[in-house]
Design a protein around this motif. Structure first.
Motif, PDB file in Angstrom:
ATOM      1  N   GLY A 158      -0.756 -29.769  33.323  1.00 26.91           N
ATOM      2  CA  GLY A 158      -0.878 -29.052  32.055  1.00 26.91           C
ATOM      3  C   GLY A 158       0.284 -29.232  31.099  1.00 26.91           C
ATOM      4  O   GLY A 158       0.451 -28.444  30.161  1.00 26.91           O
ATOM      5  N   LYS A 159       1.114 -30.261  31.342  1.00 26.43           N
ATOM      6  CA  LYS A 159       2.255 -30.472  30.457  1.00 26.43           C
ATOM      7  C   LYS A 159       2.096 -31.763  29.648  1.00 26.43           C
ATOM      8  O   LYS A 159       3.039 -32.243  29.014  1.00 26.43           O
ATOM      9  CB  LYS A 159       3.556 -30.554  31.265  1.00 26.43           C
ATOM     10  N   GLY A 160       0.946 -32.369  29.751  1.00 28.68           N
ATOM     11  CA  GLY A 160       0.669 -33.522  28.903  1.00 28.68           C
ATOM     12  C   GLY A 160       1.146 -34.854  29.455  1.00 28.68           C
ATOM     13  O   GLY A 160       1.033 -35.891  28.794  1.00 28.68           O
ATOM     14  N   PHE A 161       1.697 -34.858  30.715  1.00 30.88           N
ATOM     15  CA  PHE A 161       2.103 -36.147  31.300  1.00 30.88           C
ATOM     16  C   PHE A 161       0.899 -36.752  32.015  1.00 30.88           C
ATOM     17  O   PHE A 161       0.522 -36.336  33.113  1.00 30.88           O
ATOM     18  CB  PHE A 161       3.276 -35.946  32.252  1.00 30.88           C
ATOM     19  N   ASN A 162       0.294 -37.725  31.350  1.00 36.98           N
ATOM     20  CA  ASN A 162      -0.985 -38.256  31.805  1.00 36.98           C
ATOM     21  C   ASN A 162      -0.972 -38.809  33.232  1.00 36.98           C
ATOM     22  O   ASN A 162      -1.922 -38.640  33.981  1.00 36.98           O
ATOM     23  CB  ASN A 162      -1.481 -39.350  30.859  1.00 36.98           C
ATOM     24  N   VAL A 163       0.134 -39.479  33.573  1.00 38.01           N
ATOM     25  CA  VAL A 163       0.225 -40.084  34.920  1.00 38.01           C
ATOM     26  C   VAL A 163       0.005 -39.005  35.987  1.00 38.01           C
ATOM     27  O   VAL A 163      -0.774 -39.198  36.923  1.00 38.01           O
ATOM     28  CB  VAL A 163       1.595 -40.759  35.123  1.00 38.01           C
ATOM     29  N   PHE A 164       0.664 -37.886  35.841  1.00 40.61           N
ATOM     30  CA  PHE A 164       0.520 -36.807  36.819  1.00 40.61           C
ATOM     31  C   PHE A 164      -0.818 -36.083  36.655  1.00 40.61           C
ATOM     32  O   PHE A 164      -1.438 -35.679  37.647  1.00 40.61           O
ATOM     33  CB  PHE A 164       1.677 -35.809  36.711  1.00 40.61           C
ATOM     34  N   GLU A 165      -1.249 -35.914  35.393  1.00 41.55           N
ATOM     35  CA  GLU A 165      -2.527 -35.229  35.160  1.00 41.55           C
ATOM     36  C   GLU A 165      -3.657 -35.915  35.914  1.00 41.55           C
ATOM     37  O   GLU A 165      -4.538 -35.282  36.471  1.00 41.55           O
ATOM     38  CB  GLU A 165      -2.875 -35.210  33.655  1.00 41.55           C
ATOM     39  N   GLN A 166      -3.603 -37.247  35.931  1.00 41.43           N
ATOM     40  CA  GLN A 166      -4.704 -38.006  36.530  1.00 41.43           C
ATOM     41  C   GLN A 166      -4.504 -38.286  38.035  1.00 41.43           C
ATOM     42  O   GLN A 166      -5.306 -38.982  38.649  1.00 41.43           O
ATOM     43  CB  GLN A 166      -4.880 -39.343  35.783  1.00 41.43           C
ATOM     44  N   SER A 167      -3.431 -37.769  38.588  1.00 44.53           N
ATOM     45  CA  SER A 167      -3.147 -38.060  39.998  1.00 44.53           C
ATOM     46  C   SER A 167      -3.777 -37.018  40.917  1.00 44.53           C
ATOM     47  O   SER A 167      -3.775 -35.825  40.613  1.00 44.53           O
ATOM     48  CB  SER A 167      -1.628 -38.059  40.227  1.00 44.53           C
ATOM     49  N   GLU A 168      -4.273 -37.497  42.036  1.00 41.14           N
ATOM     50  CA  GLU A 168      -4.790 -36.580  43.046  1.00 41.14           C
ATOM     51  C   GLU A 168      -3.650 -35.728  43.605  1.00 41.14           C
ATOM     52  O   GLU A 168      -3.835 -34.555  43.927  1.00 41.14           O
ATOM     53  CB  GLU A 168      -5.447 -37.383  44.176  1.00 41.14           C
ATOM     54  N   VAL A 169      -2.478 -36.349  43.713  1.00 46.20           N
ATOM     55  CA  VAL A 169      -1.348 -35.648  44.306  1.00 46.20           C
ATOM     56  C   VAL A 169      -0.038 -36.121  43.668  1.00 46.20           C
ATOM     57  O   VAL A 169       0.064 -37.280  43.232  1.00 46.20           O
ATOM     58  CB  VAL A 169      -1.336 -35.847  45.839  1.00 46.20           C
ATOM     59  N   VAL A 170       0.922 -35.203  43.586  1.00 52.73           N
ATOM     60  CA  VAL A 170       2.284 -35.561  43.160  1.00 52.73           C
ATOM     61  C   VAL A 170       3.227 -35.117  44.277  1.00 52.73           C
ATOM     62  O   VAL A 170       3.278 -33.936  44.636  1.00 52.73           O
ATOM     63  CB  VAL A 170       2.663 -34.862  41.837  1.00 52.73           C
ATOM     64  N   LEU A 171       3.921 -36.084  44.864  1.00 58.01           N
ATOM     65  CA  LEU A 171       4.789 -35.784  46.003  1.00 58.01           C
ATOM     66  C   LEU A 171       6.241 -36.092  45.676  1.00 58.01           C
ATOM     67  O   LEU A 171       6.541 -37.053  44.955  1.00 58.01           O
ATOM     68  CB  LEU A 171       4.381 -36.631  47.227  1.00 58.01           C
ATOM     69  N   ALA A 172       7.125 -35.258  46.219  1.00 60.67           N
ATOM     70  CA  ALA A 172       8.556 -35.486  46.022  1.00 60.67           C
ATOM     71  C   ALA A 172       9.270 -35.524  47.363  1.00 60.67           C
ATOM     72  O   ALA A 172       8.793 -34.946  48.345  1.00 60.67           O
ATOM     73  CB  ALA A 172       9.131 -34.352  45.181  1.00 60.67           C
ATOM     74  N   ILE A 173      10.369 -36.257  47.413  1.00 63.64           N
ATOM     75  CA  ILE A 173      11.310 -36.099  48.526  1.00 63.64           C
ATOM     76  C   ILE A 173      12.671 -35.788  47.925  1.00 63.64           C
ATOM     77  O   ILE A 173      12.972 -36.171  46.782  1.00 63.64           O
ATOM     78  CB  ILE A 173      11.415 -37.352  49.433  1.00 63.64           C
ATOM     79  N   ASN A 174      13.473 -35.087  48.701  1.00 64.32           N
ATOM     80  CA  ASN A 174      14.788 -34.679  48.221  1.00 64.32           C
ATOM     81  C   ASN A 174      15.867 -35.514  48.898  1.00 64.32           C
ATOM     82  O   ASN A 174      16.124 -35.370  50.102  1.00 64.32           O
ATOM     83  CB  ASN A 174      15.003 -33.186  48.515  1.00 64.32           C
ATOM     84  N   ALA A 175      16.484 -36.408  48.122  1.00 67.11           N
ATOM     85  CA  ALA A 175      17.589 -37.207  48.662  1.00 67.11           C
ATOM     86  C   ALA A 175      18.877 -36.437  48.408  1.00 67.11           C
ATOM     87  O   ALA A 175      19.412 -36.451  47.285  1.00 67.11           O
ATOM     88  CB  ALA A 175      17.604 -38.582  47.993  1.00 67.11           C
ATOM     89  N   GLU A 176      19.340 -35.774  49.455  1.00 65.45           N
ATOM     90  CA  GLU A 176      20.486 -34.879  49.278  1.00 65.45           C
ATOM     91  C   GLU A 176      21.748 -35.632  48.878  1.00 65.45           C
ATOM     92  O   GLU A 176      22.048 -36.688  49.438  1.00 65.45           O
ATOM     93  CB  GLU A 176      20.735 -34.095  50.576  1.00 65.45           C
TER      94      GLU A 176
END
Lengths: 583, 583
Positions: free
Chosen positions: B304-322
């Motif tokens: 809902g923030k207008g970033f099309n790449v994420f809007e159209q993605s089934e999933v958005v995943l992150a990893i945390n590189a400490e």
């Protein structure tokens, strides 16, 4: 949970414990309101009990429906048996069952799962997975397991490294027929299955592995005899910087270790006998030394008396069957029939009875007087009451026949006790043997076997006389294994190839990469290989190696259980770039 | 006698002893009237010394002619060295040689026999027998030997019976391609080499063997990848009357035993993780748990923030590189290039730097404000100084890409220490997987794998959702082995075949004799198989299984040392009733 204990371990000390057992129904007895079930697994049999009045009706009904070989789980309490059975380890107790689960029903097996089964060989092979359920059969494979583990323990202790050599190798024209494997990737080319890892173990010596062993499957596409299998298992060993004596001591040690570990038997020191002596005294390169009865050459004593059979014979040999002077006509006729059987092929048998009264009676009294016969008896060290059995003819054939007769007499007289072990190294085998078909010498062991140093000069002048650094281990007349010290000297190897009728080019073509390897610093080395299936049979006191193989093939090389070999699909053939040409 | 000692055992306490050593010349140094020879065998290196004035002229001359890899025997006295070498166990002594025998000369090897050799892979494989002389290579095979012996000790202690199953079996249409062996006796028929002893080990359970194992060669005629071999070795095991927990405990015990015996390492208790969890947290069914960095699903926070790449993605995943917030533009570009490589195939990489000052900098600042990004960081448990790496797309592919990125970050950050071991059981694998090509379900493990009881009903309604009693052992991200509890119930087996799209007739045709065997009382059973070559590599800290095989084949399935496969003679083809159809 399927079990708290196995079916072989509960004892009186477990009385009162709640236990769970799982296994197969061996049998059900239903008598006078009591129902007993013998529950079996690999570890033993435990008796389950159900009793009218005490066991619930539901449970009783369930138990009454159990059939042979049903797989069940039973929960209950360990109690002391009223009628103990001291023939089974769990015979003091039984389980009062409180809960019963049928894990799997079973069709009635095609033969009974008992030590003495009613199933014929054919049927048992087809249902080998049921045959293996029988204690007598499974115990043979447990013995095999023990022998494998003990062998590895010894070899590991002795610093041998177990190295797996490849199964997909290359076909060579020497030796027996290879099984081959068509390559899908390299069309028109084939792998071959190894007849033994001989080449690879010698390469490992070149590699400095020093001591190698492997318990390994080998393959020979030969016409099968009763005791041969197309795939068989070998204990394969090789050592560097050794002389023959080192190899013999190491593997005499192995065999003593195996007898001690697996049978609890202290094996006596191995006798050593040359091949020539074994042939002269017993007519065999694997004499059974559990009894004496050596061959006595009485040729000289039999000549010039007008008995044509002996006159024309290359050799006249006798054995002394002690205490057999009272053999009847019928017994002597049976022995004559035995040696005249086509498989043996003697023309006849002469006997000489040394009677208790000092007189001598023989089947050739017409030609030989009492003094003549007494001289024979004396030569044979025969005493009153003994019986001489005499065969004649050409040397090799007479030895062969006499060997058979000696073994039969040993068996008949009960001199071949299964629990007595007489181990032996036969040494100094001939290096080469003459082949009448091809009119050339063949390597008796293999082309890399070394000659005895003192006989080296004979290779070029009298090859048949050369003795090899080759040896066989023999126990109770069974050849358990054999090996040799290999040639590591380039020049000697060339002489050997020449004696075998190879040109240098032919030798290079057949043994190329091994000869190449030898150029880069080959150590003196030697080894031995044992037939593991036969070793198991010997330990089990059986003649049949097939009993000691979990899934053997029949005499036609067929596995009747899985129905193999079988046809494959057209697609497979196409992928492998081959076509079938049926007869 | 070739030696009184080996080249690795003499110490200062042997000073003054007359000894005989044999081995290979590692190197010769000739300097200032002194000549040293390093003599090598499997056990070590001992220094020999010859000295002008003390050593006879003849002997010196002989020693000066020695070349690399000559095989020699040296007799002499153990003396204390003037300049000791504390880097080698024999470094306190040297042998003053009194007698020298050249047992075999050697051509100059095609590459140096040193830990760091100058020989390329191709050349070393062609002369594998010389490659095996190198300590570094031989030690790998010594490790293999140790692992084999220790495995057998454990299995024997646990009452497993080692049973050899046949190598010449029958081709089946399931699984990978079979190698086949034409039968000479049964024309037009073929044996096949086993891809695994699966059927036979299940039959042994029907036979009541209770606990079976074997270290056994298996064969697959597949197109080879770098770490595959057409013949490979498996530790194959099966147990009766067990549930999954029993199997896991038994083999967790085995692995702990092996680590202790072979590496002296106390392996920690195994973590358990479901397949679903492993995929969700690490995108892999064999996660490397030496470091954390689990996947965080931030899909909900990115919409809902207008970033099309994420809007159209089934999933958005992150990893945390400490601690990676200080990554440079160049470092971040390199990571982007990494995930965009064709083998991985991500479209791009989003980063979020959590700066030490509390501010956040990301590559999507255009679409997300500081609060948005702080919510992500919070979700990912990121602290100031950490770096979030974010990928998006469809679920399966994003997990796959993120798995690769996570492993790379773990390696880059030094979190994958070779001497740390994090073992894991991955459980509850799916029973079936959908195959788009054939439009049917396939057994993920094999058709005899049992479903979890609570999922049984789903087999007929939603087969893809059924979880199996199947498990893999994973250590440090390497799949070491896997197995399952098998189906022993006839009715359940029928349901399974139906789900796999088999008619009862087809099932009977393909698995006939095993199904037949199951009619006669099959116990509940399950097992596991370990890739032994890979296990050796893991113990040796290497990725290459080929290094742990004495005589491996190359990527084209060829043994370049013996030049196999190769053509065979017309006579052989004829005897085998086959003809070659060349492309």
């Amino acid at each position: 949970m399927h079990r708290t204990h196995n079916c072989g371990e509960l004892r009186l000390q477990n009385k009162g414990e709640k236990v769970i057992l799982s296994g197969w129904v061996q049998r059900v007895r239903d008598k006078g309101g009591m129902l007993w079930v013998d529950l079996r697994d690999r570890y033993g049999i435990t008796q389950l009990i159900f009793q009218e009045g005490q066991t619930s009706e539901d449970l009783l009904e369930k138990a009454r429906k159990l059939g042979r070989e049903f797989v069940i789980k039973a929960e209950g309490e360990v109690t002391e048996r009223y009628a103990k059975n001291d023939k089974m380890p769990t015979g003091d107790i039984e389980i009062v069952v409180e809960n019963l689960t049928v894990l799997n029903a079973a069709k009635t097996p095609p033969f009974t799962i008992e030590d003495d089964t009613d199933g014929g060989e054919e049927l048992r092979m087809q249902y080998r997975y049921l045959d293996l359920r029988r204690n007598a059969v499974r115990e043979k494979l447990q013995l095999r397991h023990k022998l494998m583990q003990a062998t590895r323990r010894y070899m590991d202790q002795q610093n041998f490294l177990e190295v797996e050599t490849p199964v997909l190798i290359k076909s060579t024209p020497e030796g027996a027929r290879d099984f081959v494997v068509p390559s899908r990737v390299h069309d028109g080319e084939f792998y071959a299955l190894p007849q033994s890892p001989q080449t690879f173990k010698q390469l490992l010596m070149v590699s400095g592995f020093d001591k190698y062993f492997q318990i390994v499957k080998c393959f020979r596409d030969e016409d099968l005899r009763a005791d041969r299998q197309p795939e068989f298992t070998q204990i394969d060993c090789e050592m560097s910087f050794v002389e023959q004596e080192d190899v013999l001591n190491t593997f005499e040690g192995m065999m003593k270790f195996l007898f001690k570990e697996v049978k609890g038997v202290d094996l006596i020191d191995f006798e050593r006998m040359t091949y020539a002596e074994a042939m002269r005294l017993y007519g065999s390169d694997k004499p059974d030394l559990r009894f004496g009865m050596p061959f006595i050459d009485i040729s000289d004593l039999t000549k010039g008396k007008g008995f044509n059979v002996f006159e024309q014979s290359e050799v006249v040999l006798a054995i002394n069957a002690e205490g057999c002077a009272d053999y009847t006509r019928k017994q002597l006729d049976a022995l004559t029939d035995f040696v005249k059987r086509p498989q043996i092929g003697a023309k006849g048998l002469v006997y000489v009875k040394c009677n208790e009264d000092g007189s001598i009676k023989s089947s050739v009294d017409k030609f030989y007087n009492q003094d003549d016969l007494k001289a024979w008896a004396e030569q044979a060290n025969a005493k009153p009451g003994d019986l001489l059995l005499v065969l004649s003819g050409d040397l090799d054939h007479t030895r062969k026949c006499m060997n058979e007769l000696r073994l039969k007499m040993g068996s008949d007289l009960g001199l071949r006790d299964k629990n007595t072990y007489k181990p032996l190294w036969v040494v100094d085998f001939p290096l080469l043997e003459w082949d009448e078909d091809t009119k050339r010498f063949h390597a008796m062991h293999h082309p890399f076997t070394s000659p005895k140093p003192e006989d080296e000069a004979l290779i070029e002048t009298d090859p048949g006389k050369v003795r090899a650094n080759a040896y066989d281990m023999v126990i109770n007349g069974v050849e358990i294994g054999g090996g040799s010290i290999r040639i590591h000297d380039r020049e000697l190897q060339s002489k050997m190839f020449k004696a075998l009728g190879f040109t240098p080019e032919e030798a290079q073509k057949q043994f190329g990469f091994l000869l190449d390897a030898f150029e880069y610093g080959a150590p003196p080395h030697g080894g031995v290989a044992f037939g593991f299936d036969r070793l198991c049979a010997m330990f089990g006191g059986s003649d049949s190696i097939r009993d000691y193989i979990a899934f053997p093939k029949n005499n036609a090389g067929r596995d009747v259980m899985i129905d193999s070999p079988a046809t494959i699909s057209e697609e497979q053939l196409k992928e492998l770039h081959i076509a079938v040409n049926k007869k």
